[in-house]
Design a protein around this motif. Structure first.
Motif, PDB file in Angstrom:
ATOM      1  N   LYS A   1      41.515 101.694 -45.349  1.00 33.71           N
ATOM      2  CA  LYS A   1      40.453 100.698 -45.526  1.00 33.71           C
ATOM      3  C   LYS A   1      39.224 101.036 -44.681  1.00 33.71           C
ATOM      4  O   LYS A   1      38.081 100.936 -45.149  1.00 33.71           O
ATOM      5  CB  LYS A   1      40.957  99.305 -45.161  1.00 33.71           C
ATOM      6  CG  LYS A   1      39.924  98.197 -45.410  1.00 33.71           C
ATOM      7  CD  LYS A   1      40.457  96.840 -45.043  1.00 33.71           C
ATOM      8  CE  LYS A   1      39.442  95.738 -45.395  1.00 33.71           C
ATOM      9  NZ  LYS A   1      38.115  95.973 -44.789  1.00 33.71           N
ATOM     10  N   ALA A   2      39.449 101.455 -43.442  1.00 37.57           N
ATOM     11  CA  ALA A   2      38.330 101.793 -42.565  1.00 37.57           C
ATOM     12  C   ALA A   2      37.546 102.981 -43.111  1.00 37.57           C
ATOM     13  O   ALA A   2      36.302 102.987 -43.082  1.00 37.57           O
ATOM     14  CB  ALA A   2      38.843 102.104 -41.164  1.00 37.57           C
ATOM     15  N   GLU A   3      38.252 103.969 -43.627  1.00 41.68           N
ATOM     16  CA  GLU A   3      37.573 105.141 -44.203  1.00 41.68           C
ATOM     17  C   GLU A   3      36.788 104.768 -45.457  1.00 41.68           C
ATOM     18  O   GLU A   3      35.671 105.255 -45.671  1.00 41.68           O
ATOM     19  CB  GLU A   3      38.598 106.229 -44.509  1.00 41.68           C
ATOM     20  CG  GLU A   3      39.195 106.857 -43.253  1.00 41.68           C
ATOM     21  CD  GLU A   3      40.228 107.920 -43.571  1.00 41.68           C
ATOM     22  OE1 GLU A   3      40.667 107.983 -44.743  1.00 41.68           O
ATOM     23  OE2 GLU A   3      40.596 108.690 -42.658  1.00 41.68           O
ATOM     24  N   GLU A   4      37.384 103.921 -46.290  1.00 39.06           N
ATOM     25  CA  GLU A   4      36.685 103.465 -47.494  1.00 39.06           C
ATOM     26  C   GLU A   4      35.446 102.643 -47.131  1.00 39.06           C
ATOM     27  O   GLU A   4      34.399 102.765 -47.783  1.00 39.06           O
ATOM     28  CB  GLU A   4      37.631 102.633 -48.364  1.00 39.06           C
ATOM     29  CG  GLU A   4      38.714 103.447 -49.046  1.00 39.06           C
ATOM     30  CD  GLU A   4      39.691 102.578 -49.825  1.00 39.06           C
ATOM     31  OE1 GLU A   4      39.633 101.333 -49.641  1.00 39.06           O
ATOM     32  OE2 GLU A   4      40.503 103.137 -50.586  1.00 39.06           O
ATOM     33  N   ASP A   5      35.580 101.831 -46.091  1.00 33.33           N
ATOM     34  CA  ASP A   5      34.440 101.019 -45.647  1.00 33.33           C
ATOM     35  C   ASP A   5      33.304 101.898 -45.136  1.00 33.33           C
ATOM     36  O   ASP A   5      32.130 101.657 -45.445  1.00 33.33           O
ATOM     37  CB  ASP A   5      34.867 100.044 -44.542  1.00 33.33           C
ATOM     38  CG  ASP A   5      35.676  98.871 -45.081  1.00 33.33           C
ATOM     39  OD1 ASP A   5      35.663  98.658 -46.310  1.00 33.33           O
ATOM     40  OD2 ASP A   5      36.321  98.163 -44.273  1.00 33.33           O
ATOM     41  N   MET A   6      33.652 102.927 -44.378  1.00 34.97           N
ATOM     42  CA  MET A   6      32.613 103.836 -43.871  1.00 34.97           C
ATOM     43  C   MET A   6      31.863 104.508 -45.025  1.00 34.97           C
ATOM     44  O   MET A   6      30.631 104.591 -45.005  1.00 34.97           O
ATOM     45  CB  MET A   6      33.240 104.891 -42.949  1.00 34.97           C
ATOM     46  CG  MET A   6      33.630 104.363 -41.578  1.00 34.97           C
ATOM     47  SD  MET A   6      34.060 105.674 -40.393  1.00 34.97           S
ATOM     48  CE  MET A   6      35.530 106.379 -41.170  1.00 34.97           C
TER      49      MET A   6
END
Length: 229
Positions: free
Chosen positions: A82-87
């Motif tokens: 999720k964090a990578e997708e958000d970035m």
């Protein structure tokens, strides 16, 4: 010359002058309204959209930084994903907003500030690449240390973005003031022209009335002389 003109010619001349004045009044009115409309168009199509998109860029950079911290602190596969997708999402949004804003830049001062922001943000992204390497190597402490060092850089380009917002707010206020000034000047000019039209109409009416009265008097005197003869 005018005295030698017949009544119909005098009437034509008088109404012709009035028509010219009315047409002139209409042309000036349209021109002034167009100027006021130009100012309102600048506000709605340039200054306001610029303010909106710069604020979106500023918000996007804040969200991007939060996502960076989320990626560093995430321990589960779901959290990491999720964090990578958000970035990726926030960075893509920033790039889209920047492309929109670049078309709205309308002054040299604004352009200089935007170039400054671009350099500052590009520097931030270079550090972001180093951050991703450390995260993949599971060097969390080093990654957190880098994030703390980028605080100054983040504050710099955020401040630059706020300056860009301020420039566009001031530009919108100036356009609004210019529009009010154009309207006030146009109102004075149009009232002056209308007063001139009224005065000229009265003078022309008096002149034509006098001419018609004089012509009737000459006819009357001629008929009296004829019957007296």
């Amino acid at each position: 010359m005018i005295k030698n003109m017949n009544v119909s010619s005098k009437l034509g001349l008088g109404f012709g002058i009035l028509i010219i004045l009315v047409v002139l009044l209409g042309i000036i009115s349209i021109q002034k309204m167009s100027n006021v409309n130009d100012q309102s168009t600048v506000i709605t199509e340039n200054w306001m959209p610029s303010i909106k998109v710069v604020e979106e860029i500023n918000t996007g950079t804040s969200d991007f930084r939060i996502a960076q911290y989320d990626r560093i602190l995430s321990k589960t596969p779901e959290g990491i994903k999720k964090a990578e997708e958000d970035m990726e999402k926030y960075l893509a949004g920033i790039n889209e907003d920047r492309a929109v804003y670049e078309k709205l830049i309308s002054s040299s001062e604004e352009k200089v500030l935007y170039i400054e922001f671009s350099k500052q943000f590009d520097k931030y992204l270079e550090i972001h690449k180093e951050l991703l390497v450390l995260i993949k190597e599971n060097k969390v402490d080093d990654a957190e240390k880098i994030m703390r060092t980028t605080k100054v850089n983040f504050a710099e380009f955020s401040d630059t973005l706020l300056k860009l917002v301020e420039i566009n707010v001031n530009g919108g206020n100036k356009a609004n003031t210019d529009g009010d000034e154009i309207y006030d000047n146009a109102k004075i000019l149009l009232i002056s022209i209308m007063i001139i039209c009224v005065i000229l109409s009265i003078l022309i009416a008096l002149f034509i009335t006098k001419s018609i009265t004089g012509s009737l008097k000459n006819v009357q005197e001629g008929m009296i002389s004829f019957f007296a003869y």
